[in-house]
Scaffold this active site. Structure first.
Site, mmCIF file in Angstrom:
data_model
loop_
_atom_site.group_PDB
_atom_site.id
_atom_site.type_symbol
_atom_site.label_atom_id
_atom_site.label_comp_id
_atom_site.label_asym_id
_atom_site.label_seq_id
_atom_site.Cartn_x
_atom_site.Cartn_y
_atom_site.Cartn_z
ATOM 1 N N GLU A 88 -3.332 9.149 -10.457
ATOM 2 C CA GLU A 88 -3.155 8.023 -11.159
ATOM 3 C C GLU A 88 -2.906 8.218 -12.712
ATOM 4 O O GLU A 88 -3.912 8.416 -13.108
ATOM 5 C CB GLU A 88 -3.809 6.818 -10.714
ATOM 6 C CG GLU A 88 -3.729 6.580 -9.380
ATOM 7 C CD GLU A 88 -5.106 5.724 -8.785
ATOM 8 O OE1 GLU A 88 -5.432 5.091 -9.580
ATOM 9 O OE2 GLU A 88 -5.523 6.028 -7.779
ATOM 10 N N ASP A 124 -13.464 9.176 -6.237
ATOM 11 C CA ASP A 124 -12.777 7.940 -6.932
ATOM 12 C C ASP A 124 -13.209 8.244 -8.180
ATOM 13 O O ASP A 124 -14.241 7.868 -8.615
ATOM 14 C CB ASP A 124 -13.155 6.762 -6.407
ATOM 15 C CG ASP A 124 -12.428 5.725 -6.883
ATOM 16 O OD1 ASP A 124 -12.625 4.549 -6.334
ATOM 17 O OD2 ASP A 124 -11.594 5.765 -8.026
ATOM 18 N N ARG A 140 1.926 -6.366 -10.050
ATOM 19 C CA ARG A 140 2.557 -5.541 -8.899
ATOM 20 C C ARG A 140 3.051 -6.136 -7.664
ATOM 21 O O ARG A 140 3.577 -5.789 -6.674
ATOM 22 C CB ARG A 140 1.263 -4.205 -8.420
ATOM 23 C CG ARG A 140 0.177 -5.138 -8.023
ATOM 24 C CD ARG A 140 -0.930 -4.022 -7.138
ATOM 25 N NE ARG A 140 -2.131 -4.658 -6.791
ATOM 26 C CZ ARG A 140 -3.026 -3.985 -6.163
ATOM 27 N NH1 ARG A 140 -2.618 -2.893 -5.689
ATOM 28 N NH2 ARG A 140 -4.325 -4.293 -5.994
ATOM 29 N N HIS A 196 -0.105 3.961 -10.270
ATOM 30 C CA HIS A 196 -1.099 4.391 -9.196
ATOM 31 C C HIS A 196 -0.271 5.167 -8.114
ATOM 32 O O HIS A 196 -0.280 4.541 -6.987
ATOM 33 C CB HIS A 196 -1.346 2.930 -8.727
ATOM 34 C CG HIS A 196 -2.750 3.015 -7.821
ATOM 35 N ND1 HIS A 196 -2.983 3.663 -6.789
ATOM 36 C CD2 HIS A 196 -3.964 2.363 -7.969
ATOM 37 C CE1 HIS A 196 -3.928 3.524 -5.946
ATOM 38 N NE2 HIS A 196 -4.770 2.499 -6.904
ATOM 39 N N ARG A 247 0.605 -1.364 0.021
ATOM 40 C CA ARG A 247 -0.100 -0.008 0.082
ATOM 41 C C ARG A 247 0.759 1.130 -0.098
ATOM 42 O O ARG A 247 1.461 1.601 0.864
ATOM 43 C CB ARG A 247 -0.892 -0.136 1.263
ATOM 44 C CG ARG A 247 -1.840 1.354 1.544
ATOM 45 C CD ARG A 247 -3.011 1.253 0.763
ATOM 46 N NE ARG A 247 -3.759 -0.038 0.961
ATOM 47 C CZ ARG A 247 -4.698 -0.256 -0.060
ATOM 48 N NH1 ARG A 247 -4.772 0.387 -1.221
ATOM 49 N NH2 ARG A 247 -5.434 -1.084 0.309
HETATM 50 O O1 TA6 Z 1 -7.350 3.675 -8.145
HETATM 51 C C1 TA6 Z 1 -8.507 3.895 -7.154
HETATM 52 C C2 TA6 Z 1 -8.744 2.426 -6.708
HETATM 53 O O2 TA6 Z 1 -9.415 1.737 -8.007
HETATM 54 C C3 TA6 Z 1 -9.873 2.621 -5.572
HETATM 55 O O3 TA6 Z 1 -11.016 2.282 -5.950
HETATM 56 C C4 TA6 Z 1 -9.141 1.587 -4.483
HETATM 57 O O4 TA6 Z 1 -9.813 0.201 -4.747
HETATM 58 C C5 TA6 Z 1 -7.690 1.909 -4.907
HETATM 59 O O5 TA6 Z 1 -7.774 1.792 -6.294
HETATM 60 C C6 TA6 Z 1 -6.830 0.716 -4.285
HETATM 61 O O6 TA6 Z 1 -6.943 -0.336 -4.637
HETATM 62 P P1 TA6 Z 1 -5.933 -1.652 -4.062
HETATM 63 O O7 TA6 Z 1 -6.326 -2.864 -4.809
HETATM 64 O O8 TA6 Z 1 -4.458 -1.196 -4.229
HETATM 65 O O9 TA6 Z 1 -6.423 -1.451 -2.656
#
Ligand code: TA6
Length: 297
Positions: A270, A211, A98, A167, A61
């Site tokens: 992103e 979002d 990833r 991202h 994260r």
């Molecule tokens: O980029 C936005 C998103 O799609 C959010 O909806 C949230 O799910 C975020 O990505 C994080 O995704 P992850 O799979 O890394 O927890």
């Protein structure tokens, strides 16, 4: 001008630490994921969760996760992207690369920058349920600016369709006071309200879970952070969609590796190629997505 590249262990991940003058960057071999970027003694520019689990096979994260060969929920992607996967209903969010190791492709350090690149070749490291021939290259140049590029080459005999995103999680002083400049007048898809298309009016400020997928934003966006008296500049080439995300209070509680209060200190912008901006590559052709990041005080 001094630059350096050093291999280190961060948690259980093999990483590299890059330095250029007083700039520093941390990148993991897993996912070719940048885990941190900032200036010595300064506040971070790229945010990493204080609860990040730096363990092999685990998505981390924060930083700059590389989402490929799809962004988000595969079943929300165009049919041609879904059809590239043998079991689209089972696919996890944000693609397949990833949380697996890429190959170190190159290291370079000189007076103007410290550079590192990683590659992922699906002929050498096949991806489960995604039987196509492609090579990714993630290149980082740490100089006066941070330059990130993600290249994808189609090594197969058939067209290759994918969506993707860098991202990027940015560190901010307080999401309540931050503004994003450059989006005014842009259409965006409101994923939290039936995926309807709306239009941005003025500076984007934050007062709840956000979002959004902005369509055809300008090449340059800015995160204006009065609390830390800085502006983070983002200049991209090769992307015509930008996702802006902050989980706010309730979603933050449901997220893994995410402190309940962390939503106040981070913001994702992103740079992506998603939905109508998806990429279809003819055999032997290549797509490049570039992002430059720098801070004005
Ligand atoms: O980029 C936005 C998103 O799609 C959010 O909806 C949230 O799910 C975020 O990505 C994080 O995704 P992850 O799979 O890394 O927890």
């Amino acid at each position: 001008m001094t630059s350096g590249v050093e291999r280190i262990k961060q948690g259980s991940l093999d990483c590299w630490s890059l330095r250029f003058n007083n700039s520093k960057l941390l990148i993991a071999q897993q996912g070719a994921q940048i885990l941190g970027y900032g200036h010595e003694g300064g506040r971070p520019i790229i945010w990493l969760s204080e609860e990040a689990r730096l363990e092999p096979g685990n998505s981390v994260r924060g930083g700059v996760p590389v989402c490929w060969p799809w962004f988000g929920d595969l079943q929300r992607n165009p049919q041609s992207i879904q059809a590239m996967h043998q079991q689209p209903q089972q696919a996890s969010a944000h693609g397949l690369v990833r949380s697996i190791d890429w190959s170190l492709a190159g290291i370079e350090q000189h007076e103007q920058a410290a550079c590192i690149s990683f590659s992922y070749n699906t002929l050498e490291q096949p991806l489960a349920h995604w039987p196509h021939a492609a090579e990714l290259r993630l290149s980082v140049r740490l100089g006066e600016r941070l330059s990130i590029s993600l290249a994808c080459r189609n090594l197969g005999e058939q067209p290759l369709s994918f969506s993707q995103a860098l991202h990027t999680y940015f560190a901010v002083s307080d999401i309540h006071t931050v503004g994003v400049e450059g989006l005014e007048g842009c259409d965006y898809i409101e994923t939290l309200d039936n995926w309807q298309t709306l239009t941005q009016s003025g500076t984007l400020h934050f007062s709840g879970e956000t979002d959004r997928i902005y369509l055809h934003p300008p090449a340059k966006l800015q995160i204006c952070d009065p609390g830390w008296q800085r502006t983070i500049n983002l200049l991209n080439r090769g992307s015509q969609s930008a996702v802006v995300w902050n989980p706010w209070i309730d979603k933050a509680r449901r997220l893994s590796q995410f402190n309940d209060a962390a939503w106040q200190r981070m913001l994702c912008i992103e740079h992506a190629n998603v939905l109508e901006d998806m990429v279809t590559l003819a055999p032997a052709s290549e797509h490049q997505l570039h992002l430059d990041i720098w801070v004005d005080k």
